[in-house]
Design an enzyme around this catalytic site. Structure first.
Site, mmCIF file in Angstrom:
data_model
loop_
_atom_site.group_PDB
_atom_site.id
_atom_site.type_symbol
_atom_site.label_atom_id
_atom_site.label_comp_id
_atom_site.label_asym_id
_atom_site.label_seq_id
_atom_site.Cartn_x
_atom_site.Cartn_y
_atom_site.Cartn_z
ATOM 1 N N LYS A 251 0.843 -1.198 0.000
ATOM 2 C CA LYS A 251 0.000 0.000 0.000
ATOM 3 C C LYS A 251 0.878 1.247 0.000
ATOM 4 O O LYS A 251 1.727 1.426 0.849
ATOM 5 C CB LYS A 251 -0.903 -0.006 1.230
ATOM 6 C CG LYS A 251 -1.711 1.267 1.430
ATOM 7 C CD LYS A 251 -2.474 1.228 2.759
ATOM 8 C CE LYS A 251 -3.082 2.573 3.100
ATOM 9 N NZ LYS A 251 -3.715 2.584 4.439
ATOM 10 N N ASP A 256 -2.340 10.482 3.828
ATOM 11 C CA ASP A 256 -3.754 10.130 3.978
ATOM 12 C C ASP A 256 -4.461 11.121 4.893
ATOM 13 O O ASP A 256 -4.332 11.056 6.113
ATOM 14 C CB ASP A 256 -3.886 8.715 4.542
ATOM 15 C CG ASP A 256 -5.336 8.274 4.665
ATOM 16 O OD1 ASP A 256 -6.197 8.913 4.023
ATOM 17 O OD2 ASP A 256 -5.594 7.299 5.390
ATOM 18 N N LYS A 263 -9.879 13.003 8.530
ATOM 19 C CA LYS A 263 -9.353 12.557 9.811
ATOM 20 C C LYS A 263 -9.276 13.719 10.800
ATOM 21 O O LYS A 263 -9.209 14.883 10.391
ATOM 22 C CB LYS A 263 -7.933 11.990 9.629
ATOM 23 C CG LYS A 263 -7.844 10.690 8.868
ATOM 24 C CD LYS A 263 -6.395 10.257 8.738
ATOM 25 C CE LYS A 263 -6.272 8.942 7.982
ATOM 26 N NZ LYS A 263 -6.786 7.803 8.758
ATOM 27 N N ASP A 274 1.654 6.211 6.013
ATOM 28 C CA ASP A 274 0.654 5.316 5.434
ATOM 29 C C ASP A 274 1.158 4.613 4.178
ATOM 30 O O ASP A 274 0.437 3.810 3.587
ATOM 31 C CB ASP A 274 -0.635 6.089 5.129
ATOM 32 C CG ASP A 274 -1.880 5.219 5.224
ATOM 33 O OD1 ASP A 274 -1.806 4.167 5.889
ATOM 34 O OD2 ASP A 274 -2.918 5.590 4.656
ATOM 35 N N ASP A 333 -12.069 7.278 4.021
ATOM 36 C CA ASP A 333 -10.863 7.023 4.804
ATOM 37 C C ASP A 333 -10.511 5.539 4.840
ATOM 38 O O ASP A 333 -9.518 5.156 5.434
ATOM 39 C CB ASP A 333 -11.029 7.562 6.232
ATOM 40 C CG ASP A 333 -9.714 7.643 6.979
ATOM 41 O OD1 ASP A 333 -8.660 7.719 6.312
ATOM 42 O OD2 ASP A 333 -9.728 7.622 8.228
ATOM 43 N N GLU A 335 -9.433 3.926 2.296
ATOM 44 C CA GLU A 335 -8.937 4.024 0.922
ATOM 45 C C GLU A 335 -7.868 2.995 0.587
ATOM 46 O O GLU A 335 -7.680 2.636 -0.576
ATOM 47 C CB GLU A 335 -8.396 5.431 0.662
ATOM 48 C CG GLU A 335 -6.957 5.692 1.070
ATOM 49 C CD GLU A 335 -6.693 5.517 2.562
ATOM 50 O OE1 GLU A 335 -5.578 5.120 2.920
ATOM 51 O OE2 GLU A 335 -7.604 5.781 3.374
ATOM 52 N N ARG A 337 -7.656 -0.175 1.073
ATOM 53 C CA ARG A 337 -8.192 -1.393 0.456
ATOM 54 C C ARG A 337 -8.635 -1.148 -0.981
ATOM 55 O O ARG A 337 -8.678 -2.075 -1.786
ATOM 56 C CB ARG A 337 -9.332 -1.941 1.313
ATOM 57 C CG ARG A 337 -10.544 -1.055 1.407
ATOM 58 C CD ARG A 337 -11.418 -1.365 2.612
ATOM 59 N NE ARG A 337 -10.777 -0.953 3.860
ATOM 60 C CZ ARG A 337 -11.306 -1.133 5.069
ATOM 61 N NH1 ARG A 337 -12.468 -1.746 5.188
ATOM 62 N NH2 ARG A 337 -10.673 -0.727 6.145
#
Length: 496
Positions: A251, A256, A263, A274, A333, A335, A337
């Site tokens: 990933k 993010d 967030k 991230d 959020d 995202e 996946r």
């Protein structure tokens, strides 16, 4: 910093010139007649030194010893765990400006894994981030000598340890960089630098190519950012072309914000981490380039930012993934996946022997496992066992989590084939169940490293995990001399 391995007894170590000489003292230490043995035996007899891991005694310029400073360091059973614990007590010394050369001598034969633990501890302890600092002091430590009774016998473990250390450091370096210094394009450029090594190739796809592939989920996450997405494809070719590769998918969310599902502001800066999964893939390829094992590996990094914007994807939007399955995005959020599912579909074109994805995916995994173990989800029992074993060997442990089919019930949507979230309960598991829908029958594992990829607080920074786990797993696969039949995928069923 350079590591070297030498056959070095305590008697010979006394004549070794360095700034810091560390003598690892195990349980049942048997002294010889040399000066270091005598010094150690005397300290133990007087009670000034204990063999408990981490207990130490510092001696400055002892008579008959060439080193400027000597540390007698208890290491307990002298196994990997004990040596790591012992070496962590010395971590501050590895950053001292006056310590440029270190010799580390085992007072007895090193147990399996102990050399790797020592190398990793020195590498981690001496690491200094300088990329965006104007006045930072660079790493002072230049050379580390490991003295063992038989360097020839220890060479394979030493080679693995130093390669893993280089890979971990490469991963830490890129995960630590601020998002404006580690954009998707810059991460892709870092991947390209690995292609200078023999056997490593790199290809980078941009938005146009990704759109042609039909990666609607990946594109949806990226559309709110001015930074163009990148799909990085790394290949390491160490075996025959006919050998099916292992595919690693990392990933690569380089920052993010949560998107429209924004967030909280507190600690949002840590969302530069991230892309820890992507960084670990880079680190693994850095290690593979050094070790040159007989295995084929593909690394995929879907890299983009998740930003709020007038063009950003909205809660309730439905997108079509590369697999053709539609997804209702209930939470922007969630995202990671979304970018992973398209990369997992893309991975199928390599006809892999196994697929492992690595992602800082869920806070739920942090709640479940904390910062010690990564979460492991696997559709195949053999693959799970191999990863668990590799994690233990690398001191980079994981813990297998369930994948019962009933956990996927919450992913049902009235408006698409699935939703991208399923509520708070079992959040790390439902995220894994989402990803499982994109891997087919290929043996697949998912490593949720949300709790292990970085540390917060005063020690804030990337850890480089799970590079060690992954490298050990790949090396173990490479040692298999015969091609085993493809394992049948076995999902955990409900016990109710």
């Amino acid at each position: 910093m350079n590591f070297e391995l030498k056959t070095l007894s305590l008697a010979a170590a006394a004549a070794y010139k360095c700034d810091l000489l560390v003598v690892l003292v195990p349980e049942g230490f048997l002294p010889g007649s040399d000066v270091l043995s005598t010094l150690t035996a005397h300290a133990l007899k007087q009670g000034d030194l204990e063999v408990k891991p981490g207990k130490l005694l510092q001696c400055y310029a002892p008579a008959g010893v060439a080193a400027r400073r000597v540390v007698l360091l208890g290491c307990g059973a002298a196994d990997a765990h004990a040596v790591r614990q012992a070496m962590q007590a010395l971590a501050p010394s590895f950053k001292l400006p006056s310590v440029k050369r270190v010799a580390l001598v085992f007072g007895t034969s090193a147990q399996r894994g102990a050399i790797g633990a020592a190398v990793r501890a020195v590498s981690d302890g001496s690491y200094v981030y300088t990329a965006t600092k104007t006045k930072a002091e660079p790493r002072a430590l230049l050379r580390v000598t490991l003295g063992v009774p038989d360097a020839g016998a220890a060479q394979p473990e030493f080679a693995t340890a130093t390669a893993v250390a280089a890979g971990v450091e490469f991963a830490r370096e890129w995960a630590n960089r601020p998002a404006n210094h580690a954009t998707p394009t810059l991460v892709a450029n870092a991947a390209k630098t690995l292609a200078k090594y023999p056997g490593v190739q790199c290809q980078v796809l941009g938005p146009t190519e990704v759109a042609k592939l039909g990666m609607g989920a990946f594109l949806a996450v990226a559309q709110g950012s001015d930074q163009p997405l990148r799909l990085v494809e790394l290949r390491y070719n160490g075996a025959a072309r006919t050998q099916a590769p292992v595919v690693l998918v990392g990933k690569g969310i380089t920052f993010d914000t949560g998107g429209i599902s924004l967030k909280p502001a507190a600690e949002m800066d840590e969302m530069k981490f991230d892309m820890g999964g992507a960084a670990s893939v880079l680190g693994v390829f850095r290690a593979l380039a050094e070790l040159r094992p007989a295995i084929n590996v593909v690394g995929l990094i879907p890299a983009c930012e998740n930003m709020p914007d007038g063009k950003a994807v909205k809660p309730g939007d439905v997108v079509t993934s590369m697999s053709g399955q539609t997804i209702e995005i209930l939470n922007t959020d969630a995202e990671g996946r979304l970018v992973l599912c398209d990369a997992l579909t893309y991975a199928a074109r390599f006809k892999p022997a196994a697929v492992v994805d690595i992602a800082t995916l869920t806070g739920a995994c942090v709640v479940a496992l904390g910062g010690l173990r990564s979460g492991l989800f696997a559709s195949d029992d053999l693959l799970a066992e191999q990863l668990l074993s590799a994690g233990d060997a690398a001191l980079d442990p994981c813990w297998r989590m369930p994948l019962d089919d009933e956990y996927a019930e919450g992913l049902k949507s009235n408006f698409a084939d699935m939703a991208n979230v399923a509520g708070r309960a079992g959040g790390s598991i439902t995220a894994a169940k989402f990803l499982q829908r994109f891997v087919g029958d290929t043996p697949w594992a998912h490593l949720d490293i949300a709790g292990t990829a970085w540390k917060g607080g005063a020690a804030k920074g990337a850890t480089g995990r799970p590079v060690g786990l992954l490298v050990h797993y790949l090396l173990e696969r490479a040692t298999v001399s015969t091609v085993k039949p493809k394992q049948k995928t076995r999902s955990r069923k409900s016990v109710a």
